[in-house]
Design a protein around this motif. Structure first.
Motif, PDB file in Angstrom:
ATOM      1  N   ALA A 139       0.645  -1.185  -0.064  1.00 36.15           N
ATOM      2  CA  ALA A 139       0.196  -0.059   0.027  1.00 36.15           C
ATOM      3  C   ALA A 139       0.908   1.212  -0.150  1.00 36.15           C
ATOM      4  O   ALA A 139       1.803   1.062   0.818  1.00 36.15           O
ATOM      5  CB  ALA A 139      -0.933   0.055   1.084  1.00 36.15           C
ATOM      6  N   SER A 140       0.588   2.284  -0.962  1.00 32.92           N
ATOM      7  CA  SER A 140       1.131   3.562  -0.858  1.00 32.92           C
ATOM      8  C   SER A 140       2.773   3.472  -1.308  1.00 32.92           C
ATOM      9  O   SER A 140       3.436   4.249  -0.985  1.00 32.92           O
ATOM     10  CB  SER A 140       1.145   4.379   0.416  1.00 32.92           C
ATOM     11  OG  SER A 140      -0.230   4.523   0.736  1.00 32.92           O
ATOM     12  N   SER A 141       3.061   2.332  -2.215  1.00 35.95           N
ATOM     13  CA  SER A 141       4.382   2.243  -2.531  1.00 35.95           C
ATOM     14  C   SER A 141       4.479   2.054  -4.011  1.00 35.95           C
ATOM     15  O   SER A 141       3.646   1.638  -4.868  1.00 35.95           O
ATOM     16  CB  SER A 141       4.971   0.826  -2.139  1.00 35.95           C
ATOM     17  OG  SER A 141       4.455  -0.102  -2.521  1.00 35.95           O
ATOM     18  N   GLU A 163      -6.449   8.113  -6.262  1.00 36.41           N
ATOM     19  CA  GLU A 163      -5.097   8.428  -5.781  1.00 36.41           C
ATOM     20  C   GLU A 163      -3.994   7.963  -6.680  1.00 36.41           C
ATOM     21  O   GLU A 163      -2.741   8.000  -5.976  1.00 36.41           O
ATOM     22  CB  GLU A 163      -5.098   7.428  -4.241  1.00 36.41           C
ATOM     23  CG  GLU A 163      -6.116   7.944  -3.145  1.00 36.41           C
ATOM     24  CD  GLU A 163      -6.252   7.164  -2.037  1.00 36.41           C
ATOM     25  OE1 GLU A 163      -5.297   6.371  -1.766  1.00 36.41           O
ATOM     26  OE2 GLU A 163      -6.976   7.572  -1.214  1.00 36.41           O
ATOM     27  N   CYS A 164      -4.287   7.391  -7.658  1.00 40.21           N
ATOM     28  CA  CYS A 164      -3.252   6.998  -8.580  1.00 40.21           C
ATOM     29  C   CYS A 164      -2.427   8.025  -8.960  1.00 40.21           C
ATOM     30  O   CYS A 164      -2.952   9.387  -9.196  1.00 40.21           O
ATOM     31  CB  CYS A 164      -3.831   6.453  -9.884  1.00 40.21           C
ATOM     32  SG  CYS A 164      -2.836   6.039 -11.225  1.00 40.21           S
ATOM     33  N   GLU A 165      -1.060   7.747  -9.146  1.00 41.58           N
ATOM     34  CA  GLU A 165      -0.065   9.071  -9.307  1.00 41.58           C
ATOM     35  C   GLU A 165       0.943   8.247 -10.392  1.00 41.58           C
ATOM     36  O   GLU A 165       1.410   6.855 -10.184  1.00 41.58           O
ATOM     37  CB  GLU A 165       0.804   9.206  -8.042  1.00 41.58           C
ATOM     38  CG  GLU A 165       1.932  10.243  -8.490  1.00 41.58           C
ATOM     39  CD  GLU A 165       2.541  10.656  -7.199  1.00 41.58           C
ATOM     40  OE1 GLU A 165       2.149  11.798  -6.408  1.00 41.58           O
ATOM     41  OE2 GLU A 165       3.512   9.969  -6.620  1.00 41.58           O
ATOM     42  N   GLN A 203       1.954   4.556  -8.422  1.00 38.59           N
ATOM     43  CA  GLN A 203       1.654   4.407  -7.120  1.00 38.59           C
ATOM     44  C   GLN A 203       0.034   4.304  -6.747  1.00 38.59           C
ATOM     45  O   GLN A 203      -0.628   5.258  -7.247  1.00 38.59           O
ATOM     46  CB  GLN A 203       2.299   5.479  -6.246  1.00 38.59           C
ATOM     47  CG  GLN A 203       2.228   5.320  -4.704  1.00 38.59           C
ATOM     48  CD  GLN A 203       3.047   6.314  -3.896  1.00 38.59           C
ATOM     49  OE1 GLN A 203       3.907   6.638  -4.481  1.00 38.59           O
ATOM     50  NE2 GLN A 203       2.387   6.623  -2.852  1.00 38.59           N
ATOM     51  N   ASP A 204      -0.481   3.396  -6.146  1.00 39.91           N
ATOM     52  CA  ASP A 204      -1.815   3.275  -5.839  1.00 39.91           C
ATOM     53  C   ASP A 204      -2.575   3.427  -7.266  1.00 39.91           C
ATOM     54  O   ASP A 204      -3.789   4.181  -7.080  1.00 39.91           O
ATOM     55  CB  ASP A 204      -2.019   4.317  -5.001  1.00 39.91           C
ATOM     56  CG  ASP A 204      -1.449   4.299  -3.609  1.00 39.91           C
ATOM     57  OD1 ASP A 204      -1.100   3.174  -3.316  1.00 39.91           O
ATOM     58  OD2 ASP A 204      -1.325   5.507  -3.021  1.00 39.91           O
TER      59      ASP A 204
END
Length: 811
Positions: free
Chosen positions: A330-332, A358-360, A384-385
């Motif tokens: 998560a969040s990596s 929350e996708c980056e 990420q995410d």
């Protein structure tokens, strides 16, 4: 190799030597082991022989532990034979008899042969049989692929309905165990010349399961990408059955599931579905076409359910799919290296779909909402995410030339590329922009069979190919399994391939279309169509349901099968009010200089039948109002004119045969009547009775016209009666008995009798009919066989006596 904790060599001893170019070996299988030697080549002369009598065949089955001499009657049997070594593992309710053992003793008489080592797993209790792969782990591969170390495993489950292939696997992967509900098998294939690597898989009694099989997947730490396949892939998952995958996930990990290459069946009962089960959570049921939920609650099960499929129609699709599993902390961030140097001029485009997500996404450490990876480049991306439903990925390419001499000499294949598995989503569409020289033409031909246009009621079920002009005008949407073999467009055009419902595209080594840039054509659009026998298809005008462009022209070149005709019906016809020129619909056969059919916008269009291959041409005017559009319904049927001609000819032949039979029958009947026997007067006093073919051919040389007697009293009774009253006939004119002599009573001196002189002789019951006593004129009439000439004699007599009364009754 051994199937129990004994050395790999199944043979206690073996000797291999060559005799006169043949290969001979003496071997002894282990107890409980079966060796099957079989030929893969059909019609091969190479045989395997055994026994003192040298019994030879294409296959040989060896059992027990008795030494057996085996001989191959060819110098290289390893090129044609394969060897399967089988052992059974029995399981009770508590334990199993053996484990699966791979070990190499260094002595393998079959080293030069293709070998398959099979362990049959037999269950006798309500619980499942479990095979543990924890030591090495396995990963699933498609049936067409091979493993890097050339050691390929196959796991099967046996059911009452047949054998189900759970999967094909290689060593080293996330799959830690597999359980089967009933009996099954686990096998290892090794190519010729390769020694078997040592390994061991524990076999034990598993838990009670309610599915066909249960595969356990242990997701590794960090970011990972795995691919699983439905049973029997790419064939259909069993009818109305259930398959389970159990995922072991560490805490603080998120798992994304995506279904690729999905093919769904027609269901009679129930529906296909995916079920997610987690401890402490209610089961979640999803349709296979829906975006699958992210799992972040630890361990969970994915259950695939099939429906009761409709397989009554040949070629009906079944259920098959790939399961793409992406796991990450998560969040990596997840790093992904994208290399487009092998994608033949394609660029990659990624766009974030949900602003609230929350996708980056990052490219070269720069965050962006949209990312484009140029063709022929290598880029490092970071996600990420990001979930599969958060990102849309497309590809595009350009095929162009400014002059015809610079255009590709051969058709360019348009192929859906394969993307790196590290990307969070799959490819949704790919577009090729085709740019011919000025006044040039784009020509597209299908590599997957003829195409058809997608229309209401006849929409595409899987892939859709959309052709679009530069101004955004849609030429049409096409899909496989049709009759359109080639499309030519006299302008720039873009080809977009996508899947129905926004599903992910299936990468394929085969091209969907082949594109060529050619010289100018006379029409704006040309479609080459080759319908099949008894086929009905719809041909809409370009741009349907919108109207054709002003002054645009389109032609369909229709090639019919032999002895068939096309019936054309113009449905959904919309005609404009033309300000300049006219719309026109024309039909003309290939070899004809005249049109078979022609209608303008101010004329009513009716149906037309064409008995040969033909052109269907349409052109638009400059409309004042309205649009020109039409769907042509083309039905291929047997040539009615040919059927009529054949029917008439057949009827005439039958009539001729009937007349011929009737004539033959009448002739035969008349011949029968003419062949009846007759009695003939012979002046020699004998009776001649001819049989068939008894008469000479000429009338002058025979006496066939001479009658022995004439029953005048029966034939001309009324004439005789009237003639007697008038004194014309006397008693000598009536029938008198003839006291002649029978043939048997003729004396030897009869030969000296004068011919034609009457001589009386006694009558007898069997004598010939007597010669009547006639006046000379009457006798002459009988000799001439024209009895009606007697009428002239009567006329002469009547003339001497004066007027004669006309007989009653006439002739």
């Amino acid at each position: 190799m051994s199937l129990s904790p004994v050395p790999l060599c199944f043979l206690h001893f073996c000797f291999v030597f060559a005799v006169s170019g043949f290969q001979t070996m003496t071997l002894t299988p282990d107890r409980g082991t079966t060796v099957n030697i079989s030929s893969e080549a059909t019609g091969s002369l190479c045989k395997v022989c055994t026994g003192e009598r040298q019994e030879c065949d294409n296959s040989l089955l060896l059992k027990g532990d008795t030494p057996v001499a085996v001989e191959f009657n060819c110098p290289r049997p390893e090129d044609e034979f394969r060897v399967e070594i089988t052992r059974d593992i029995e399981c009770t309710t508590e334990a199993c008899s053996d484990d699966i053992m791979q070990a190499d003793s260094g002595v393998d008489p079959w080293l030069d042969f293709h070998r398959r080592f099979t362990w049959n797993l037999k269950d006798s209790g309500p619980k499942s049989i479990q095979v543990d792969f924890t030591k090495t782990g396995l990963r699933q591969i498609p049936p067409s692929e091979t493993c890097p170390d050339m050691h390929t495993y196959t796991f099967k489950a046996f059911q009452a309905t047949g054998t189900v292939v759970l999967g094909k696997y290689c060593r080293t992967g996330p799959i830690s165990s597999g359980q089967i509900l009933n009996d099954g098998s686990f096998s290892l294939d090794v190519p010729p010349g390769l020694e078997v690597q040592s390994d061991q898989f524990a076999v034990s009694v598993g838990e009670e399961i309610k599915s066909l099989a249960k595969i356990t997947v242990s997701l590794p730490h960090g970011t990972s990408f795995s691919e699983l396949l439905s049973p029997n892939f790419p064939e259909s998952f069993p009818d109305d059955d259930v398959m389970e995958w159990y995922f072991e996930v560490t805490d603080k990990k998120r798992v994304a599931i995506e279904f690729l290459d999905l093919t769904e069946p027609r269901c009679l009962k129930k529906e296909t579905a995916a079920e997610y089960h987690s401890k402490g959570w209610r089961a979640l049921v999803m349709a296979l076409t829906d975006a699958q939920p992210v799992q972040n609650q630890g361990e969970f099960s994915l259950i695939l359910r099939n429906c009761e499929m409709d397989r009554r129609r040949a070629g009906s699709p079944g259920l098959s799919l790939k399961v793409k599993v992406t796991s990450s902390l998560a969040s990596s961030p997840v790093l992904c290296r994208v290399d487009l140097r092998k994608m033949k001029g394609l660029s990659l485009h990624m766009e974030r779909l949900k602003s609230a997500s929350e996708c980056e996404m990052k490219m070269n450490s720069v965050t962006s909402e949209k990312i484009t990876v140029p063709s022929e480049s290598v880029s490092l991306l970071s996600f990420q995410d990001c979930l599969p439903q958060d990102i849309n990925i497309t590809a595009s390419g350009v095929i162009a030339c400014n002059q015809h001499k610079d255009c590709p000499k051969f058709p360019v294949p348009l192929t859906v590329p394969s993307l790196p598995s590290c990307l969070p989503s799959s490819l949704s569409a790919v577009t090729w922009a085709l740019r011919p020289p000025l006044h040039g033409t784009v020509e597209l031909s299908s590599s997957i069979g003829a195409l058809r246009q997608s229309l209401p009621g006849r929409s595409c079920n899987d892939s859709v190919i959309t052709l679009t002009e530069d101004d955004g005008t849609t030429v049409g949407r096409f899909c496989p399994q049709g009759a359109i073999e080639k499309v030519q467009i006299h302008t720039n055009v873009s080809v977009t391939v996508a899947r129905v419902g926004g599903q992910a595209l299936r990468p394929s080594g085969k091209s969907l279309l082949s594109a060529s840039l050619k010289e100018e054509i006379a029409e704006r659009y040309i479609f080459t169509v080759s319908p099949k026998r008894e086929e009905s298809l719809l041909l809409p005008t370009p741009g349907w349901p919108a109207g054709m462009e002003f002054y645009a022209t389109v032609s369909w070149i229709v090639s019919l099968p032999p002895k068939m005709e096309a019936h054309l019906r113009f449905v959904n016809l919309s005609q404009p009010k033309c300000a300049n020129r006219h719309t026109n619909i024309r039909v003309q056969r290939f070899d004809s200089l005249e049109e078979d059919y022609s209608r303008r916008e101010d004329e009513a269009a009716d149906e037309v039948s064409v008995s040969e291959s033909f052109y269907l041409n349409m052109s638009n005017c400059m409309p004042e109002s309205g649009d020109f559009k039409v769907i042509t319904e083309l039905t291929v049927q047997k040539n009615q004119l040919l059927i009529i001609i054949v029917s008439v000819v057949a009827a005439l032949v039958l009539l001729f045969i009937a007349v011929l039979v009737l004539v033959c029958f009448v002739i035969k009947k008349k011949k029968k009547k003419l062949d009846h026997q007759v009695s003939i007067y012979n002046p020699n006093g004998a009776v001649f009775q001819p049989k068939h073919n008894g008469f000479p051919k000429t009338r002058e040389d025979n006496e066939s016209h001479v009658y022995a007697s004439i029953e005048d009293t029966l034939v001309y009774t009324h004439l005789l009666r009237k003639g007697a009253e008038m004194g014309i006939y006397t008693e000598s004119d009536t029938y008198q008995s003839f006291p002649g002599q029978a043939d048997s009573q003729l004396s030897k001196d009869d030969d000296k009798l004068e011919t034609g002189v009457y001589r009386a002789y006694p009558s007898s019951p069997q004598q010939a009919p007597p010669l009547p006593n006639r006046p000379p004129s009457h006798n002459q009439a009988l000799v001439d066989n024209v009895i009606y000439q007697a009428q002239s004699t009567l006329d002469e007599s009547s003339a001497k006596m004066g007027a004669r009364l006309e007989p009653e009754g006439g002739n």
